[in-house]
Design a protein around this motif. Sequence first.
Motif, PDB file in Angstrom:
ATOM      1  N   PRO A  98       0.844  -1.200   0.000  1.00 36.68           N
ATOM      2  CA  PRO A  98       0.000   0.000   0.000  1.00 36.68           C
ATOM      3  C   PRO A  98       0.878   1.249   0.000  1.00 36.68           C
ATOM      4  CG  PRO A  98      -0.727  -1.575   1.660  1.00 36.68           C
ATOM      5  CD  PRO A  98       0.598  -2.064   1.165  1.00 36.68           C
ATOM      6  N   MET A  99       0.320   2.348  -0.484  1.00 37.57           N
ATOM      7  CA  MET A  99       1.105   3.575  -0.622  1.00 37.57           C
ATOM      8  C   MET A  99       0.432   4.724   0.118  1.00 37.57           C
ATOM      9  SD  MET A  99       3.637   2.653  -2.598  1.00 37.57           S
ATOM     10  CE  MET A  99       4.333   4.271  -2.932  1.00 37.57           C
ATOM     11  N   LEU A 100       1.256   5.603   0.663  1.00 41.65           N
ATOM     12  CA  LEU A 100       0.821   6.871   1.227  1.00 41.65           C
ATOM     13  C   LEU A 100       1.336   7.966   0.301  1.00 41.65           C
ATOM     14  CD1 LEU A 100      -0.555   8.160   3.768  1.00 41.65           C
ATOM     15  CD2 LEU A 100       1.766   8.500   4.656  1.00 41.65           C
ATOM     16  N   VAL A 101       0.425   8.767  -0.249  1.00 47.76           N
ATOM     17  CA  VAL A 101       0.804   9.789  -1.224  1.00 47.76           C
ATOM     18  C   VAL A 101       0.427  11.160  -0.665  1.00 47.76           C
ATOM     19  CG1 VAL A 101       0.556  10.597  -3.604  1.00 47.76           C
ATOM     20  CG2 VAL A 101       0.338   8.150  -3.089  1.00 47.76           C
ATOM     21  N   ALA A 102       1.410  12.039  -0.544  1.00 49.09           N
ATOM     22  CA  ALA A 102       1.151  13.382  -0.015  1.00 49.09           C
ATOM     23  C   ALA A 102       0.398  14.215  -1.034  1.00 49.09           C
ATOM     24  CB  ALA A 102       2.476  14.060   0.354  1.00 49.09           C
ATOM     25  N   LEU A 128       4.623  18.502   1.808  1.00 49.92           N
ATOM     26  CA  LEU A 128       5.215  17.272   1.261  1.00 49.92           C
ATOM     27  C   LEU A 128       4.580  16.855  -0.062  1.00 49.92           C
ATOM     28  CD1 LEU A 128       5.416  15.136   4.537  1.00 49.92           C
ATOM     29  CD2 LEU A 128       7.145  16.667   3.581  1.00 49.92           C
ATOM     30  N   LYS A 129       3.759  17.709  -0.661  1.00 54.89           N
ATOM     31  CA  LYS A 129       2.968  17.363  -1.848  1.00 54.89           C
ATOM     32  C   LYS A 129       3.815  16.679  -2.914  1.00 54.89           C
ATOM     33  CE  LYS A 129      -0.357  19.237  -5.155  1.00 54.89           C
ATOM     34  NZ  LYS A 129      -1.124  20.445  -5.566  1.00 54.89           N
ATOM     35  N   GLY A 130       3.304  15.526  -3.382  1.00 51.84           N
ATOM     36  CA  GLY A 130       3.978  14.784  -4.438  1.00 51.84           C
ATOM     37  C   GLY A 130       4.838  13.645  -3.948  1.00 51.84           C
ATOM     38  N   GLN A 131       5.237  13.668  -2.669  1.00 52.05           N
ATOM     39  CA  GLN A 131       6.059  12.578  -2.135  1.00 52.05           C
ATOM     40  C   GLN A 131       5.179  11.366  -1.824  1.00 52.05           C
ATOM     41  OE1 GLN A 131       9.049  13.576   0.856  1.00 52.05           O
ATOM     42  NE2 GLN A 131       8.753  15.767   0.433  1.00 52.05           N
ATOM     43  N   ARG A 132       5.799  10.174  -1.827  1.00 49.44           N
ATOM     44  CA  ARG A 132       5.043   8.952  -1.513  1.00 49.44           C
ATOM     45  C   ARG A 132       5.914   7.980  -0.727  1.00 49.44           C
ATOM     46  NH1 ARG A 132       2.676   6.201  -6.384  1.00 49.44           N
ATOM     47  NH2 ARG A 132       1.852   8.275  -6.769  1.00 49.44           N
ATOM     48  N   TRP A 133       5.239   7.152   0.057  1.00 48.62           N
ATOM     49  CA  TRP A 133       5.926   6.190   0.915  1.00 48.62           C
ATOM     50  C   TRP A 133       5.234   4.833   0.769  1.00 48.62           C
ATOM     51  CZ3 TRP A 133       4.533  11.070   1.954  1.00 48.62           C
ATOM     52  CH2 TRP A 133       5.523  11.979   2.355  1.00 48.62           C
ATOM     53  N   ALA A 134       6.034   3.777   0.650  1.00 44.86           N
ATOM     54  CA  ALA A 134       5.491   2.424   0.630  1.00 44.86           C
ATOM     55  C   ALA A 134       5.258   1.964   2.061  1.00 44.86           C
ATOM     56  CB  ALA A 134       6.457   1.483  -0.077  1.00 44.86           C
ATOM     57  N   GLN A 157      -1.163  18.985   6.443  1.00 38.83           N
ATOM     58  CA  GLN A 157      -0.790  18.088   5.352  1.00 38.83           C
ATOM     59  C   GLN A 157      -1.893  17.075   5.090  1.00 38.83           C
ATOM     60  OE1 GLN A 157       2.282  17.922   3.387  1.00 38.83           O
ATOM     61  NE2 GLN A 157       0.814  16.669   2.252  1.00 38.83           N
ATOM     62  N   GLN A 158      -2.240  16.894   3.817  1.00 34.92           N
ATOM     63  CA  GLN A 158      -3.203  15.887   3.398  1.00 34.92           C
ATOM     64  C   GLN A 158      -2.469  14.727   2.735  1.00 34.92           C
ATOM     65  OE1 GLN A 158      -6.719  15.926   3.617  1.00 34.92           O
ATOM     66  NE2 GLN A 158      -6.453  17.701   4.969  1.00 34.92           N
ATOM     67  N   PHE A 159      -2.956  13.507   2.982  1.00 37.20           N
ATOM     68  CA  PHE A 159      -2.395  12.317   2.352  1.00 37.20           C
ATOM     69  C   PHE A 159      -3.517  11.500   1.719  1.00 37.20           C
ATOM     70  CE2 PHE A 159       0.545  13.263   5.834  1.00 37.20           C
ATOM     71  CZ  PHE A 159       1.783  13.176   5.209  1.00 37.20           C
ATOM     72  N   LEU A 160      -3.173  10.792   0.659  1.00 32.78           N
ATOM     73  CA  LEU A 160      -4.072   9.844   0.018  1.00 32.78           C
ATOM     74  C   LEU A 160      -3.528   8.446   0.264  1.00 32.78           C
ATOM     75  CD1 LEU A 160      -6.394   9.132  -2.030  1.00 32.78           C
ATOM     76  CD2 LEU A 160      -4.676   9.440  -3.837  1.00 32.78           C
ATOM     77  N   PHE A 161      -4.415   7.515   0.678  1.00 32.85           N
ATOM     78  CA  PHE A 161      -4.011   6.131   0.909  1.00 32.85           C
ATOM     79  C   PHE A 161      -4.445   5.271  -0.271  1.00 32.85           C
ATOM     80  CE2 PHE A 161      -5.178   1.845   2.345  1.00 32.85           C
ATOM     81  CZ  PHE A 161      -3.950   1.399   2.805  1.00 32.85           C
TER      82      PHE A 161
END
Length: 218
Positions: A8-12, A17-23, A95-99
């Motif tokens: 799964p990914m966390l996308v800023a 942090l807009k545009g960054q992503r974390w696994a 900060q907003q994130f999309l899962f």
Amino acid sequence: MDHDEEYPMLVAQEGPLKGQRWALSHTLMLGRDSTCEVVIQDRQVSRFHARLTPTAEGVMLEDLGSKNGTNHNGAELTAPVMLQDGDMIGVALAQQFLFLTSDATMPLAEGAGRPGRMMMEQKSRRVWVNQQQVVPPLSAQQFKLLWLLYESQGQVISRTDLVTAVWGEEQMAGVSDQALDALIRRLRDRLASLDPTHQYIDTVRGHGVRLDNPPVGE
């Protein structure tokens, strides 16, 4: 080899942090402290603000007693929650994130909807316009209305059928024309924010409403 797409990914989204992503291959700590996996440099954010923990059942989001709170799909988080694909996470107002359950950023053309400049995915309630995801997600009513139009591939849907789909048969008698018009107007505004060159929702006077979803490139 990059195996991030397996997790799964966390996308800023909106925020520093807009545009960054974390696994999400392991637990992620979100906060202002430099030891956090996701560091958000904003005074509204607590040092250790929230935590994302992969489990056998999915990814769990919990607030760690932060001063300014954590939001889940617009509602303040009061207890740990298991995330669903397309969920939005807000850390304070900073900060907003999309899962995402995988690293897929666009859906395959699915269901009855033909590939067009607007695409929808019913399971995750995500919408793309001009290859940009609609963020924050549409409200439940907006999505129901748009999905009915999307499934119908340009056919005119009567106002009665729209009201029934959005509000249900039990409540439709109390829904005014003004309420439906207001919902359509808000939905048009959301789509126009990503593609002001085209009006996707057409009103056919005396008949109803239809979706005009041109192919990509037109």
